[in-house]
Design a protein around this motif. Structure first.
Motif, mmCIF file in Angstrom:
data_model
loop_
_atom_site.group_PDB
_atom_site.id
_atom_site.type_symbol
_atom_site.label_atom_id
_atom_site.label_comp_id
_atom_site.label_asym_id
_atom_site.label_seq_id
_atom_site.Cartn_x
_atom_site.Cartn_y
_atom_site.Cartn_z
ATOM 1 N N SER A 44 -60.989 21.109 -15.246
ATOM 2 C CA SER A 44 -59.954 20.148 -14.850
ATOM 3 C C SER A 44 -60.205 18.814 -15.522
ATOM 4 O O SER A 44 -61.331 18.493 -15.907
ATOM 5 N N THR A 45 -59.148 18.034 -15.661
ATOM 6 C CA THR A 45 -59.264 16.732 -16.325
ATOM 7 C C THR A 45 -59.015 15.569 -15.382
ATOM 8 O O THR A 45 -59.303 14.426 -15.740
ATOM 9 N N ASP A 46 -58.443 15.833 -14.206
ATOM 10 C CA ASP A 46 -58.094 14.748 -13.296
ATOM 11 C C ASP A 46 -58.114 15.264 -11.864
ATOM 12 O O ASP A 46 -58.539 16.393 -11.613
ATOM 13 N N THR A 47 -57.659 14.460 -10.940
ATOM 14 C CA THR A 47 -57.695 14.827 -9.523
ATOM 15 C C THR A 47 -56.327 15.223 -8.970
ATOM 16 O O THR A 47 -56.122 15.251 -7.766
ATOM 17 N N SER A 48 -55.390 15.548 -9.861
ATOM 18 C CA SER A 48 -54.018 15.812 -9.422
ATOM 19 C C SER A 48 -53.757 17.274 -9.090
ATOM 20 O O SER A 48 -52.638 17.618 -8.699
ATOM 21 N N CYS A 49 -54.754 18.133 -9.254
ATOM 22 C CA CYS A 49 -54.557 19.569 -9.041
ATOM 23 C C CYS A 49 -55.494 20.096 -7.960
ATOM 24 O O CYS A 49 -56.364 20.937 -8.223
ATOM 25 N N PRO A 50 -55.345 19.607 -6.734
ATOM 26 C CA PRO A 50 -56.202 20.088 -5.650
ATOM 27 C C PRO A 50 -55.965 21.562 -5.370
ATOM 28 O O PRO A 50 -54.856 22.069 -5.523
ATOM 29 N N ILE A 51 -57.034 22.233 -4.952
ATOM 30 C CA ILE A 51 -56.952 23.642 -4.573
ATOM 31 C C ILE A 51 -56.800 23.720 -3.050
ATOM 32 O O ILE A 51 -57.615 23.187 -2.301
ATOM 33 N N VAL A 52 -55.732 24.374 -2.604
ATOM 34 C CA VAL A 52 -55.487 24.594 -1.179
ATOM 35 C C VAL A 52 -55.351 26.105 -0.962
ATOM 36 O O VAL A 52 -55.350 26.878 -1.928
ATOM 37 N N PRO A 53 -55.245 26.562 0.288
ATOM 38 C CA PRO A 53 -55.234 28.013 0.510
ATOM 39 C C PRO A 53 -54.179 28.774 -0.279
ATOM 40 O O PRO A 53 -54.413 29.914 -0.699
ATOM 41 N N GLY A 54 -53.014 28.179 -0.512
ATOM 42 C CA GLY A 54 -51.945 28.896 -1.201
ATOM 43 C C GLY A 54 -51.855 28.646 -2.686
ATOM 44 O O GLY A 54 -50.919 29.141 -3.335
ATOM 45 N N THR A 55 -52.801 27.920 -3.273
ATOM 46 C CA THR A 55 -52.689 27.556 -4.687
ATOM 47 C C THR A 55 -52.655 28.768 -5.600
ATOM 48 O O THR A 55 -51.795 28.874 -6.483
ATOM 49 N N ALA A 56 -53.589 29.706 -5.423
ATOM 50 C CA ALA A 56 -53.651 30.858 -6.318
ATOM 51 C C ALA A 56 -52.340 31.646 -6.289
ATOM 52 O O ALA A 56 -51.815 32.044 -7.336
ATOM 53 N N GLN A 57 -51.821 31.865 -5.090
ATOM 54 C CA GLN A 57 -50.563 32.602 -4.978
ATOM 55 C C GLN A 57 -49.432 31.865 -5.685
ATOM 56 O O GLN A 57 -48.637 32.476 -6.423
ATOM 57 N N ALA A 58 -49.337 30.557 -5.502
ATOM 58 C CA ALA A 58 -48.238 29.786 -6.080
ATOM 59 C C ALA A 58 -48.301 29.749 -7.596
ATOM 60 O O ALA A 58 -47.291 29.945 -8.283
ATOM 61 N N ILE A 59 -49.483 29.478 -8.149
ATOM 62 C CA ILE A 59 -49.564 29.369 -9.613
ATOM 63 C C ILE A 59 -49.388 30.739 -10.266
ATOM 64 O O ILE A 59 -48.835 30.832 -11.366
ATOM 65 N N MET A 77 -54.303 19.726 -15.438
ATOM 66 C CA MET A 77 -54.008 18.295 -15.540
ATOM 67 C C MET A 77 -52.606 18.049 -14.991
ATOM 68 O O MET A 77 -51.725 18.904 -15.115
ATOM 69 N N GLY A 78 -52.397 16.891 -14.412
ATOM 70 C CA GLY A 78 -51.054 16.418 -14.105
ATOM 71 C C GLY A 78 -50.200 17.374 -13.312
ATOM 72 O O GLY A 78 -49.043 17.633 -13.679
ATOM 73 N N PHE A 79 -50.734 17.925 -12.216
ATOM 74 C CA PHE A 79 -50.054 18.859 -11.319
ATOM 75 C C PHE A 79 -49.931 20.263 -11.903
ATOM 76 O O PHE A 79 -49.323 21.134 -11.279
ATOM 77 N N CYS A 80 -50.470 20.503 -13.103
ATOM 78 C CA CYS A 80 -50.253 21.752 -13.834
ATOM 79 C C CYS A 80 -51.520 22.599 -13.879
ATOM 80 O O CYS A 80 -52.593 22.107 -14.249
ATOM 81 N N PHE A 81 -51.391 23.880 -13.552
ATOM 82 C CA PHE A 81 -52.506 24.822 -13.517
ATOM 83 C C PHE A 81 -52.410 25.822 -14.673
ATOM 84 O O PHE A 81 -53.258 25.837 -15.545
ATOM 85 N N PHE A 82 -51.388 26.662 -14.678
ATOM 86 C CA PHE A 82 -51.117 27.570 -15.785
ATOM 87 C C PHE A 82 -49.923 27.018 -16.570
ATOM 88 O O PHE A 82 -48.957 26.529 -15.981
#
Length: 343
Positions: A111-126, A165-170
């Motif tokens: 990661s490059t910044d703090t804008s992409c926190p991991i929460v319980p549903g992150t993997a499913q959403a991305i 970065m910037g709210f973006c995962f994949f």
């Protein structure tokens, strides 16, 4: 126009993120996608659900360990660090450093910044955001649709080969373009988000088969800061296949549309056989992150000009936040694009 979307993308729901020394409300909320979905369906567009194409198309663009780390981070760390979002705060330089065994350390590496926190549903959403892009690309590549819209959320164009970065995962647009390359020998990506598509640039910077052109606000004092300048034009086999068309702060609709024309000339010159549009609606003058002056009619006119290329086209949602005209601008862009293609 066919609208591809899966409600599992709503599962990433961070309330806050750390910016400029404070916790603030996270702009990239599930409500964005709900507003866009409902407005586009009300405007007469047809909904489709994506199929599950697995992780291989994602790994075709992203480092496999990066993919595995994001998909497994909450499962590995949630019991220890939850229920608060997991936000890595160690981000190493890549020179003379090594990838650690620690999952938290790996998240920092990736990661490059703090804008992409991991929460319980992150993997499913991305995952389903990427599946939406893959499925939309397949519809266009097969000829089932001449153009279609992937309502991807979270967005993707800041995600590099191996960093968030910037709210973006994949990187959904890059994944779609790579998928189209299975059918077309030359693919172009046109990024019209107000922020430079640094992640997409990173993925294709040394490749000559995918042409990347980004229209965005001057990064010298605006995210992503470090890339997106006019003199970045590719390297190795990709020399000349990257172009950054920079807008000054305060750019007008006419300024922005002039850059559209420039970008379209470049895409024609490249000889693109198919097109991916990274559709950022955050150029709107009332978007909370905008520093330029795009309007609803400006979005519609830009869409008409792009549509006249006549290329098989995948439209991938990027930015566009909870400003007053978000859903109106989406309806304007997609409606004008659809009308121009059927004229």
């Amino acid at each position: 126009m066919k609208i591809v979307f899966d409600e599992r993308q709503l599962a990433h729901d961070p309330e806050l993120y750390f910016r400029r020394g404070a916790l603030i409300g996270h702009p990239e909320q599930p409500q964005r996608a709900i507003l866009l979905r409902d407005a586009l369906l009300a405007a007469g567009h047809e909904r489709a659900h994506p199929a599950d194409h697995g992780l291989d198309p994602i790994r075709a663009v992203h480092d496999p360990d990066f993919v595995a780390c994001l998909m497994g981070a909450w499962e590995a760390l949630g019991a220890e660090l939850g229920p608060d979002p997991i936000v890595p705060t160690f981000h190493p330089q890549r020179r003379d450093t090594r990838l650690p065994a620690s999952v938290l350390g790996r998240l920092g590496w990736y990661s490059t910044d703090t804008s992409c926190p991991i929460v319980p549903g992150t993997a499913q959403a991305i995952y389903w955001s990427a599946q939406t892009a893959i499925d939309t690309a397949d519809r266009v590549a097969s000829g089932a649709e001449s153009h279609a819209y992937a309502l991807c959320r979270p967005p993707g164009h800041h995600a590099t080969h191996d960093q968030t970065m910037g709210f973006c995962f994949f990187n959904n647009a890059a994944i779609a373009a790579q998928r189209l390359r299975g059918t077309f020998s030359k693919v172009a990506i046109l990024d019209v988000d107000t922020h430079g598509g640094n992640g997409t640039e990173d993925v294709f910077y040394r490749r000559g088969d995918v042409f990347f052109v980004s229209i965005h606000t001057d990064p010298s004092a605006y995210t992503p800061f470090f890339t997106g300048y006019a003199d970045e034009t590719g390297a190795g086999d990709g020399v000349g296949a990257t172009r950054n068309l920079v807008l000054p702060v305060g750019a007008s609709v006419d300024d922005i549309l002039a850059r559209y024309d420039e970008a379209l000339d470049l895409i024609r010159g490249f000889g693109a056989e198919a097109l991916v549009i990274s559709l950022g609606l955050d150029m709107s003058k009332d978007d909370p992150l905008s520093l330029v002056g795009m309007t609803g009619e400006g979005f519609a006119e830009g869409a008409r000009r792009i549509a006249r290329l006549g290329l098989p086209t995948v439209l991938v949602q990027e930015g566009g936040y909870l400003g007053p005209s978000l859903s109106d601008n989406a309806v304007a862009f997609l409606g004008a694009f659809d009308e121009a293609r059927h004229a």
